[in-house]
Structures are given as structure tokens and as C-alpha cells.
Design an enzyme around this catalytic site. Structure first.
Site, PDB file in Angstrom:
ATOM      1  N   CYS A  19       0.824  -1.209   0.000  1.00 22.04           N
ATOM      2  CA  CYS A  19       0.000   0.000   0.000  1.00 22.04           C
ATOM      3  C   CYS A  19       0.860   1.261   0.000  1.00 22.04           C
ATOM      4  CB  CYS A  19      -0.903   0.031   1.239  1.00 22.04           C
ATOM      5  SG  CYS A  19      -2.488  -0.770   1.024  1.00 22.04           S
ATOM      6  N   VAL A  49      12.115  -0.320   6.775  1.00 25.48           N
ATOM      7  CA  VAL A  49      12.441  -1.605   7.404  1.00 25.48           C
ATOM      8  C   VAL A  49      13.653  -1.474   8.323  1.00 25.48           C
ATOM      9  CG1 VAL A  49      11.452  -2.922   5.494  1.00 25.48           C
ATOM     10  CG2 VAL A  49      13.889  -2.319   5.451  1.00 25.48           C
ATOM     11  N   ASP A  50      14.001  -0.257   8.719  1.00 21.28           N
ATOM     12  CA  ASP A  50      15.207  -0.072   9.520  1.00 21.28           C
ATOM     13  C   ASP A  50      15.123  -0.765  10.872  1.00 21.28           C
ATOM     14  OD1 ASP A  50      13.208   1.874  10.021  1.00 21.28           O
ATOM     15  OD2 ASP A  50      14.635   3.116  11.118  1.00 21.28           O
ATOM     16  N   LEU A  51      13.933  -0.819  11.483  1.00 16.11           N
ATOM     17  CA  LEU A  51      13.809  -1.500  12.775  1.00 16.11           C
ATOM     18  C   LEU A  51      14.051  -2.997  12.629  1.00 16.11           C
ATOM     19  CD1 LEU A  51      10.706   0.307  14.353  1.00 16.11           C
ATOM     20  CD2 LEU A  51      13.131   0.701  14.836  1.00 16.11           C
ATOM     21  N   VAL A  91      -0.428   6.957  13.261  1.00 15.90           N
ATOM     22  CA  VAL A  91       0.397   5.781  12.975  1.00 15.90           C
ATOM     23  C   VAL A  91       1.103   5.905  11.628  1.00 15.90           C
ATOM     24  CG1 VAL A  91       0.388   3.276  12.649  1.00 15.90           C
ATOM     25  CG2 VAL A  91      -1.035   4.314  14.440  1.00 15.90           C
ATOM     26  N   ARG A  99       6.967   3.602   5.775  1.00 22.57           N
ATOM     27  CA  ARG A  99       7.039   2.321   6.482  1.00 22.57           C
ATOM     28  C   ARG A  99       8.390   1.632   6.254  1.00 22.57           C
ATOM     29  NH1 ARG A  99       1.404  -0.860   6.063  1.00 22.57           N
ATOM     30  NH2 ARG A  99       1.658  -0.801   3.817  1.00 22.57           N
TER      31      ARG A  99
END
Length: 438
Positions: free
Chosen positions: A129, A136-138, A343, A134
Site C-alpha cells: 500500500c 524496514v530499519d527497525l 500511525v 514504512r
């Protein structure tokens, strides 16, 4: 006489849902398995070299895509209705083809299981989406804390276990944000790691608990899921399992909104009422009652609608995935409402489409200020993302006249036969092919 041919427009077709609004609904809806749980668990089957048998799998485009991604990296799958048998004994390091991965953000979930089981993997950066970055570093920082060497090259994440060790090493990991995806990635990777892994500020969503239950059913040692601290003690090997996917709380909330906006009494089964606590609380503030008729069944009792304020938050707060559907409901609720999205950025694109239908909504930053109107008017509208598409269907159910919802690829990613389920309740809607003039 010379005749000059007049150019004619080339016609293509698109699939749309046509809704005749203002129909009352009545009856029971069967809720499908949870998409967000199923996608993570499908990736989790890679952790086990034996067969995993999943049930209550929803029939969705995203599930189809994940099956294709798993097959592309050597997983054998046998699908029969809502059941799926997964054999990952011959899984490879990857990468899966980008044309598949680019369409599904959840494709990135395979990185933890592949790295933990095989010692190395290559996973393209994901798609999905368009509702914010969003990143992906975490995920990456969590894997690095467990001893992985991770670098991104040409859009592909290359991950391997450092040194001569064949296993990741348990670590204490603090997440800057309780990311569902990062929690799932680290949890899965930690099941086969050496030693203890602690995830602090972990996501608490029911889908996290379902994934942990799945891993435990294969022999993983996990405790604390559902809280902000999850502790995983790694084991050397996991075994085969039979596992049912939990019901989809987002689909359930969507149908509760459909009942509320049409002033209709409907029942939902199967559900886990505790997973719907924030949605039920907000529905009661808006006016309708939600009766819990059985441990796995709820009933929407219609009442007059009034405005309220909603702020999206990580679980157990109000889910961002329910925000758009509730905004459609508040658009026809008496009085003023404020919906604040905290969020995801860029997740208020449905506002413009609701405005086309006559909703009185003003945007300021990440907040939508809503003045309820007596009714909406049918109009052609375009889906911008998965939950926005459901919101437009809900709005169309309550609108006067005909609503045409376009962009159904979003809807089909997350709702199993939504028009069939609504028709069974009495809604007047159908999926049709409509010409598109180019």
C-alpha cells in the site's frame, strides 16, 4: 466522395462495484481468517523443515501473492480451500522475483526465518500500500543486534550470520516504535537463535500473539507475547504443526460499521471480542450497541448516530486499519467529530473521495474535522488503499443513489468476497465490468 475515417476511442474495461444505497441489512456474516496474521505465519513456516498445515486461511489476493513468493524460493505448497500445507524442506536463500515482492509488503517477513534457518538470505525491499514510507530499519537493526551482517545493495537486503557460527545470537533489543512487522521479524529470527532474545517495546497486536502461538506449536519457547516485553529462548529445531488462523478483527470491524451506517442489526461469527475492544468502545460512543452473544459471536444493535473523536494508536489503542471505515460512519453521524491519524502519514486520502459523496470533512495536518451530514450521495469514487476501499463501500451502502467504487485491486487484497457477504445481508451491490475510454 472521399470519406475520412473518424478516430474511435479505444475501449478497455475495469472491474468496479456498483452499489445501490439505503438498503437495510439483516443476518449473519462469517468472518474470514486474519490476513495480517496469515501472512506472517506463512513466512514463519520457513522456520520448520517439516510440513506445516494451516487452516482458516482467507481467500485474498495478498495470500495468493505470498504463496507465489514462497513457491519462487523453493517452498512446496498444497492449497485446498481455506487449508494450506507448506513444505519448506527445500527452501532456498532467495531472492524472490521483484515483480512479486514489489506488490506485497509482507514479503519482507521471510527475511527473519530464512536468515535464522539457512544462515544467509537475499530479500528485495518490499512494496504494498502507498500509505507512507514504512521503512524496514527497525527490522534490520534487530537482526544486526543478533549478529547478522546486513547491507542493502541495488534494492536488495543481503543478510548473513557473521563469522563461523551457523546461528544467530540472542540479544536484548529495544524497538524505538512498537512496529508490528519488526516485532514479527525479530520474534521469528529469535526462535532458532542461540540463547535468549528480549524484545522491549514490542508490538502487542493479536496477530503477534497468533504468530507466537504458531511458533510455540512448532516447539518454540516464547513468553510475554501480548505485552510490551517478549522473551524468546532459541531452540535448535522446530517441528511440524497444525494451526488455525485467528478471525480477522479488521474485517469484523468493517462489517460492524456497515451495520451501524445502515441502521441494521447484524451478527458476526467467528470473532474474538477482546480483539475488537477499541472498535466496540467507539461504536458505543457513536450510538450503536454491540452485544456479545457468545465467546465467538457479536451482534450490532443499531441506534442513532452521534459524533465522537478518534485517535489511531498502536494496539490496544484504536487501529489505523479501522480509521477510514469509522470516518465513513462519522460522516453521517450527528454533530462534530475529529479523527487523528498518528500511525501512518498519508493515510487520509479517502477524505477527498468521501467529499465527492457530500461528506463535510476538512483536513488539517494529520487530523480530519468532520461535521456530520444527514446523508451522502452516490458518486463514482476511487480506492486509494486497502482500508479506504472498504470505507467507500460502507459509504455507498448509506448513500442515496448509485455509487461506483473503482480500484478494486486494493479491496481484493484484504477482503474475502466482501460483495457476496454484503449481498447475503441484503445489500444491493454487484461487481461489474465497466468500459474505460482511453
Amino acid at each position: 466522395m472521399l470519406q475520412v475515417a473518424t478516430p474511435t476511442a479505444t475501449e478497455e474495461t475495469q472491474t468496479v462495484i456498483e452499489i445501490e444505497g439505503r438498503a437495510s441489512l439483516k443476518g449473519e456474516v462469517r468472518i474470514s481468517g486474519a490476513k495480517n496474521s496469515a501472512l506472517a505465519i506463512m513466512a514463519g513456516t520457513i522456520l520448520c523443515s517439516d510440513d506445516c498445515r494451516l487452516s482458516n486461511l482467507p481467500a485474498l489476493a495478498d495470500i495468493d501473492k505470498m504463496c507465489q513468493i514462497l513457491a519462487a524460493i523453493g517452498v512446496n505448497l498444497e492449497r485446498d480451500g481455506d487449508r494450506l500445507v507448506v513444505d519448506s524442506s527445500n527452501v532456498g536463500h532467495g531472492p524472490a522475483p521483484y515483480e512479486l515482492v514489489s506488490q506485497l509488503r509482507a514479503s519482507f517477513f521471510v527475511i527473519g526465518p530464512l536468515l535464522s534457518r539457512l544462515g544467509m538470505t537475499k530479500v528485495p525491499l518490499p512494496g504494498g500500500c502507498a500509505i507512507g514510507t514504512r521503512p524496514v530499519d527497525l527490522h534490520v537493526r534487530g537482526l544486526q543486534a543478533m549478529g547478522a551482517d546486513v547491507h542493502i545493495e541495488h534494492g536488495v537486503v543481503n543478510a548473513s550470520i557473521k563469522g563461523h557460527s551457523r546461528r544467530l545470537t540472542g540479544a536484548k533489543i529495544y524497538l524505538d516504535y512498537p512496529s508490528v512487522g519488526a516485532t514479527e521479524t525479530i520474534l521469528m529470527a529469535a526462535t532458532l537463535a542461540e540463547g535468549e532474545t528480549v524484545i522491549d517495546n514490542a508490538a502487542r497486536e493479536p496477530e503477534i500473539v497468533d504468530l507466537a502461538n504458531f511458533c510455540r506449536s512448532m516447539g518454540a519457547q516464547i513468553r510475554g507475547d501480548g505485552s510490551s516485553r517478549i522473551i524468546i529462548n532459541g531452540v535448535e529445531k522446530l517441528h511440524s504443526t497444525d494451526f488455525p488462523i485467528i478471525p480477522d478483527r479488521i474485517e469484523a470491524a468493517t462489517f460492524l460499521c456497515a451495520g451501524a451506517i445502515t441502521h441494521s442489526e447484524i451478527s458476526l461469527f467467528p470473532v474474538v471480542p477482546d480483539h475488537l475492544a477499541s472498535a466496540i468502545a467507539k461504536l458505543r460512543e457513536i450510538g450503536p450497541e454491540v452485544a456479545i452473544d457468545a465467546p465467538d459471536r457479536v451482534r450490532l444493535i443499531p441506534r442513532d448516530l452521534r459524533g465522537t473523536d478518534i485517535e489511531t494508536l498502536p494496539y490496544p489503542g484504536f487501529p489505523t486499519d479501522m480509521q477510514a471505515q469509522f470516518m465513513a460512519l462519522l460522516a453521517v453521524s450527528e454533530g462534530n467529530s475529529v479523527v487523528t491519524e498518528t500511525v501512518f502519514e498519508n493515510r487520509l486520502q479517502h477524505v477527498a473521495e468521501l467529499q465527492r459523496m457530500g461528506a463535510n470533512i476538512k483536513l488539517k495536518g494529520n487530523a480530519a474535522f468532520i461535521q456530520g451530514v444527514p446523508f451522502l450521495s452516490g458518486a463514482p469514487v476511487m480506492s486509494t488503499d486497502l482500508r479506504a476501499s472498504a470505507a467507500l463501500v460502507i459509504a455507498g451502502l448509506a448513500a442515496e443513489g448509485k455509487t461506483i467504487v473503482q480500484g478494486l485491486r486494493h479491496l481484493d487484497r484484504g477482503y474475502e468476497d466482501i460483495e457476496g457477504k454484503l449481498r447475503k445481508l441484503g445489500a444491493k451491490l454487484t461487481r461489474i465490468e465497466q468500459p474505460v475510454t482511453l
